[in-house]
Design an enzyme around this catalytic site. Structure first.
Site, PDB file in Angstrom:
ATOM      1  N   SER B 158       0.836  -1.199   0.000  1.00  0.00           N
ATOM      2  CA  SER B 158       0.000   0.000   0.000  1.00  0.00           C
ATOM      3  C   SER B 158       0.881   1.263   0.000  1.00  0.00           C
ATOM      4  O   SER B 158       1.765   1.403  -0.849  1.00  0.00           O
ATOM      5  CB  SER B 158      -0.920  -0.052   1.222  1.00  0.00           C
ATOM      6  N   ARG B 228     -11.326   5.189  11.484  1.00  0.00           N
ATOM      7  CA  ARG B 228     -10.858   3.799  11.446  1.00  0.00           C
ATOM      8  C   ARG B 228     -11.968   2.858  10.971  1.00  0.00           C
ATOM      9  O   ARG B 228     -11.701   1.899  10.237  1.00  0.00           O
ATOM     10  CB  ARG B 228     -10.370   3.385  12.834  1.00  0.00           C
ATOM     11  N   ASP B 323      -8.877  -6.949  -3.623  1.00  0.00           N
ATOM     12  CA  ASP B 323      -8.526  -5.598  -3.177  1.00  0.00           C
ATOM     13  C   ASP B 323      -9.202  -4.589  -4.081  1.00  0.00           C
ATOM     14  O   ASP B 323      -8.849  -4.455  -5.250  1.00  0.00           O
ATOM     15  CB  ASP B 323      -7.001  -5.430  -3.226  1.00  0.00           C
ATOM     16  N   HIS B 356      -7.829  -5.348   0.673  1.00  0.00           N
ATOM     17  CA  HIS B 356      -6.564  -4.618   0.700  1.00  0.00           C
ATOM     18  C   HIS B 356      -5.622  -5.179   1.772  1.00  0.00           C
ATOM     19  O   HIS B 356      -4.400  -5.139   1.619  1.00  0.00           O
ATOM     20  CB  HIS B 356      -6.854  -3.136   0.945  1.00  0.00           C
ATOM     21  N   ASP B 357      -6.183  -5.685   2.848  1.00  0.00           N
ATOM     22  CA  ASP B 357      -5.378  -6.262   3.930  1.00  0.00           C
ATOM     23  C   ASP B 357      -4.659  -7.546   3.524  1.00  0.00           C
ATOM     24  O   ASP B 357      -3.822  -8.042   4.289  1.00  0.00           O
ATOM     25  CB  ASP B 357      -6.262  -6.574   5.143  1.00  0.00           C
TER      26      ASP B 357
END
Lengths: 197, 379
Positions: B158, B228, B323, B356-357
């Protein structure tokens, strides 16, 4: 059985690729040909593969490999980006064959295409007399699990090139690792074409 | 606790002081600063085996290993521990690995929460806006500190991947391999939009006090929590959330109210609260802004290929199918620009469900590819 016997077309491709050429190997498998070209012809280039295992095998050989589906186009590459684009035993497994050949000739100044010959006598025998879809060393699949969707004979590909205004620069026909000049469409197992726009 | 034999074991951070002023892209200057780092493995005699790991939005220097003094050491592992260690894909028997907390961070490096020597108060909103090239310049001084002329590899996921790419653009002779995972050549309008919603959540929190909340002994927890929660939504995939939570209820039946009804709400609130408990609100603003500003092609009339023209590194670009924040198509833009320069590059599109993680997950194909990259690097 030596590797050369399994893939005699690799010998021809290696011979035809000029020293120091930039190459793109579409459907490069485990990278055997690309590695050989780097070793013997000092080429620089990339392979394209869709399968995870093949991409990993190429990476383990230290090759440049791009994971992707060549059927979704070659838009990663600029026009005439490569001296030679290689399609070794790949074209018959593609769905949009004509569009792909056009793309290949866009990104490559020339292309080397190797094809299994569906006109080989044993194939004709199995289908014509035996009434079964042919299965052989070079076409080892059953009709229901074959990745090959576009079969052609050597003559078919000649005609295709003629109709699509594709220039055939040279052609080699192989059987059991040897060149075939007499009745190639009947006796050849594998054909190698070098083509350009 | 039992430490796996292929983990780096107990580690401790170190703070390195830099007394030479650093001028930022914005024109602002820091007279001095500290960078907090951790290292794993040994730097070899020729200093050719160093690998820099760059962190993403909320990351830091604690990349691998465990802290002996943590309340629960077994839960103190670094954020990319699964990658690094003796026998792991980034093998510490071969490589010397450096993790750092970037400038503007809130884990020990000089950042908005640090006391400004000029005023005696925390920097707060006076801290310079940082960009990816600023970070990279600070990282070159870190390399100098260790006597490292050239990194064997620089990697990151990222925003970390963006730093790795920036190295190859700004200091091509100082990096031999660049691994940019789940990255993008610049943010899309949607990406910037998400960041702006997160920033607005923080900046409109009455406890934010225009970034100088330290003086008021408060933390803009509501804003941090919201940012968050939003972030988490964008890091996960719809499929994974469906798998993990579906429409699972917290209680037996509908309560007809706005308290936590669904498991997913409970999860997001938990993640938000946890984050608000330790992360600095100003750092969050800075990190998201660094993302927004990242656009190496901008200095080259929008031509990304031109930006990479001087790069000499070998690249590995990987993206994940699930993602949608930095989708595989974004990685292709990077690959296309590298190909236009005929640079050495390999790229992979890895099947995953974690969104994305995914770049933090030990997905077998992904780790096998990373292993092959590191095994191929001569030191």
């Amino acid at each position: 059985m030596s590797a050369n016997y399994i893939r005699p077309d690799f010998d021809v491709v290696t011979e035809w690729v000029p020293k120091g050429a930039s190459v793109l190997d579409l459907g490069c498998g485990d990278g055997e040909l690309l590695a050989r070209l780097q070793r013997e012809r000092q080429t620089k280039g990339y392979g394209v593969e869709i399968s995870d295992a093949s991409v990993l095998a190429c990476m383990e050989r230290g090759l440049n490999v791009l994971q992707g589906d060549i059927e979704s186009g070659l838009n990663l590459f600029e026009d005439a980006a490569f001296d030679v684009v290689i399609l070794s035993q790949t074209l018959q497994a593609t769905r949009h064959t004509e569009a792909l050949v056009r793309e290949v000739l866009r990104v490559g100044k020339s292309a080397i295409v190797t094809l299994p010959n569906f006109g080989h006598w044993s194939v004709r025998w199995q289908l014509g007399v035996g009434g079964r879809m042919p299965v052989s060393k070079r076409l080892p699949y059953q009709w229901y699990d074959t990745p090959n969707v576009h079969f052609s004979t050597i003559t078919d590909f000649d005609v295709f090139c003629q109709e699509k205004n594709v220039t055939v620069e040279r052609r080699a026909v192989l059987s059991g690792g040897h060149a075939v000049t007499f009745l190639p469409n009947l006796r050849g197992e594998t054909a190698v074409f070098q083509i350009r726009r | 606790m039992n430490i796996p034999s292929d983990a780096v074991g107990f580690v401790s951070p170190q703070k390195i002081a830099f007394e030479t002023p650093l001028t930022f892209a914005s024109g602002a200057t820091l007279d001095r600063y500290d960078l907090t780092v951790e290292t794993y493995g040994e730097l070899n005699a020729s200093r050719s085996n160093a690998v820099l790991v760059c962190h993403a939005l909320s990351g830091h220097h604690h990349v691998a290993g465990f802290y002996k003094d943590a309340p629960d050491p077994s839960k103190s592992e670094g954020w990319w521990d699964n990658l690094i260690g003796p026998g792991r894909p980034l093998d510490t028997r071969k490589f010397f690995v450096i993790g750092l907390n970037n400038l503007g961070g809130c884990h020990g490096s000089t950042g908005p929460g640090t006391t400004n020597p000029a005023t005696g108060d925390p920097f707060g909103n006076d801290f310079p806006i940082v960009t990816v090239p600023d970070w990279v310049r600070a990282q070159t001084r870190l390399a100098d500190h260790f006597g490292i002329d050239t990194f064997a590899a620089i990697l990151g996921g990222s925003l970390g991947g963006m730093q790795a790419m920036q190295w190859s653009i700004d200091f091509p002779e100082r990096v031999r391999n660049v691994l940019a995972i789940a990255a993008a050549p610049k943010l899309s309008a949607e990406n910037i939009g998400f960041n702006e919603v997160a920033r607005q959540a923080i900046r409109t929190d009455p406890d934010f006090h225009d970034g100088n909340f330290y003086a008021h002994n408060v933390v803009p927890k509501r804003g941090l929590r919201l940012s968050r929660m939003l972030g988490h939504l964008t890091y996960l995939s719809d499929d994974l959330m469906g798998e993990k939570f579906g429409r699972l209820l917290k209680g037996e039946d509908y309560q007809f109210g706005f308290d936590v009804e669904f498991e997913v709400e409970s999860y997001l609130r938990y993640q938000g609260d946890k984050f608000a408990g330790y992360f600095d609100a100003n750092t969050y603003l800075l990190m998201t802004r660094a993302l927004d500003y990242f656009d190496p092609a901008r200095a080259f009339d929008g031509n990304l290929a031109a930006a990479f023209a001087k790069s000499t590194a070998k690249f590995f670009i990987a993206a994940f199918t699930s993602d949608w924040r930095f989708s595989p198509a974004r990685s292709k833009e990077i690959v296309r620009a590298l190909l236009a320069n005929k640079h050495d590059v390999s790229s992979a599109e890895i099947e995953s469900v974690e969104g994305h993680d995914s770049f933090l997950m030990p997905i077998p194909q992904y780790h096998a590819l990373l292993r092959s990259v590191f095994e191929g690097i001569k030191v």
